[in-house]
Design an enzyme around this catalytic site. Structure first.
Site, PDB file in Angstrom:
ATOM      1  N   ASP A 109       0.854  -1.185   0.000  1.00 14.74           N
ATOM      2  CA  ASP A 109       0.000   0.000   0.000  1.00 14.74           C
ATOM      3  C   ASP A 109       0.897   1.243   0.000  1.00 14.74           C
ATOM      4  OD1 ASP A 109      -1.992   1.859   0.370  1.00 14.74           O
ATOM      5  OD2 ASP A 109      -3.025   0.714   1.920  1.00 14.74           O
ATOM      6  N   ASP A 124      -2.872   2.541  -6.102  1.00 11.91           N
ATOM      7  CA  ASP A 124      -1.814   2.624  -5.092  1.00 11.91           C
ATOM      8  C   ASP A 124      -1.670   1.352  -4.269  1.00 11.91           C
ATOM      9  OD1 ASP A 124      -4.070   2.752  -3.547  1.00 11.91           O
ATOM     10  OD2 ASP A 124      -3.287   4.279  -2.201  1.00 11.91           O
ATOM     11  N   GLU A 125      -2.221   0.238  -4.737  1.00 15.73           N
ATOM     12  CA  GLU A 125      -1.987  -0.992  -3.993  1.00 15.73           C
ATOM     13  C   GLU A 125      -1.950  -2.237  -4.869  1.00 15.73           C
ATOM     14  OE1 GLU A 125      -5.549  -2.241  -1.513  1.00 15.73           O
ATOM     15  OE2 GLU A 125      -5.603  -0.080  -1.245  1.00 15.73           O
TER      16      GLU A 125
END
Length: 344
Positions: free
Chosen positions: A8, A105-106
């Site tokens: 993350d 974003d992960e």
DNA sequence: TCTGGGGTCCTATAGCCT
DNA sequence: TCTGAGGCTATAGGACCC
């Protein structure tokens, strides 16, 4: 035993902005909407400095401004973040080829087959992401996806958290149920009415009670989530199922011409996007949100899939005819579903 | 007072068919 | 012909995610 990592990125949008504008270092930074804290829009990412003022994702920009007028407000620059996101994913693929893209974003990585301890693997992931982008991330490593995601959230920013099969249940029992991905505000409130606030308390509810309260499918999810059970494999290939465009008016409108013109624009943009990505869709739908957040949809299935703006617009207008516009409208959206890879 | 935009998945319901 | 169960499809809404 599988070994799954969840990665993350830390305050991702804010971190990217700060990297290209070093003068923003140390300042409270809020990324969201058009970057105008007086306009309609919500916070996409708040830097850790801004979070200290109580600002968080999904908060209206106007509220964020009230909490911290001296914060720097910037518009969302999706292209820039996507470019960095691709570098992150490429770096992760050098660690393991089994990657699930879980958003800008992960990501999840299956690191079962890698040599070394979970700690060593976690440090290596963080090292490669930083080497590729200069950015920090938080990593969770656990026997499955759900526990890995919970783990990555336990220590951030720049954290590394390992949950083993033996200690997982004990270490998540005291957490609020909201920490389980898939339990949102509605389920949280429902559980609170049953006197359940933590994951451990959720594990104490009999299966029959869960079924009675939530229905079979949801009950199974809650039962397994409470016990850290998750057999889902990583999804390494994905095709979109629908595309949509929607926009919120700066002021609610009753003007039908404005509404129709906006739908026509959205249809044109959507058609362009479908053609660029090589998809056609059969299901055309609209979304109308009235004053008060009362949201309605109408949809229609075409005989043949399309990527033509004119066809989408006509179908969208036909859907619009089926909704009485008897109140001010806040948002309009157009959607194309039942996508198939187009052949030109 | 407020509450974006892009998605996925699930559920309920209604109509149709066997 | 009527009634009902169960499956299937289309549609509308809602919860949740980043």
């Amino acid at each position: 035993m599988r070994r799954i990592a969840h990665i993350d990125m830390d305050a991702f949008f804010a971190a990217v902005e700060r990297q290209r504008r070093p003068e923003l270092a140390g300042k409270p930074l809020v990324i969201g909407g058009r970057g105008d804290p007086q306009a309609r829009g919500v916070v996409s990412t708040a830097s850790y400095e801004a979070r200290r003022y109580g600002i968080h994702s999904a908060m209206p920009l106007r509220t964020a401004f009230r909490l911290c007028p001296e914060a720097v407000f910037l518009p969302v620059d999706h292209r820039a973040y996507s470019a960095v996101s691709q570098k992150v994913k490429a770096a992760l693929l050098t660690v393991s080829p089994v990657l699930e893209d879980a958003g800008i974003d992960e990501a999840y990585l299956d690191v079962t087959a890698l040599p070394g301890s979970a700690e060593e693997i976690g440090r290596e992931i963080k090292r490669r992401v930083h080497a590729a982008t200069g950015l920090t991330c938080s990593v969770g490593i656990a026997p499955n996806k759900r526990l890995a995601k919970i783990a990555s959230d336990l220590q951030k920013p720049d954290g590394l958290t390992i949950l083993t099969e033996e200690d997982a249940a004990g270490r998540i029992a005291a957490l609020p149920v909201r920490k389980v991905p898939g339990i949102g505000p509605v389920t949280e409130a429902h559980l609170a009415r049953l006197g359940v606030r933590t994951i451990g308390e959720l594990a104490g509810l009999p299966a029959a009670r869960l079924v009675a309260e939530f229905g079979a499918a949801r009950a199974e999810f809650l039962y397994e989530a409470a016990r850290g059970i998750d057999e889902r494999e990583l999804v390494t290939h994905w095709e979109p199922k629908e595309h949509s465009r929607e926009t919120t008016f700066q002021q609610d409108t009753r003007d039908v011409q404005t509404i129709r013109r906006t739908i026509a624009e959205l249809a044109r943009e959507l058609a362009g996007e479908l053609r660029a990505d090589g998809y056609r869709g059969r299901r055309i739908g609209i979304k109308i949100r009235f004053t008060g957040f009362d949201t309605h949809t109408r949809q229609h299935t075409l005989a043949a899939p399309t990527d033509a703006a004119e066809v989408i617009r006509r179908a969208a207008f036909a859907c619009l005819q089926r909704l009485p516009l008897d109140r001010p409208v806040r948002l309009v959206g157009v959607r194309v579903g039942e996508l198939e890879k187009g052949d030109g």
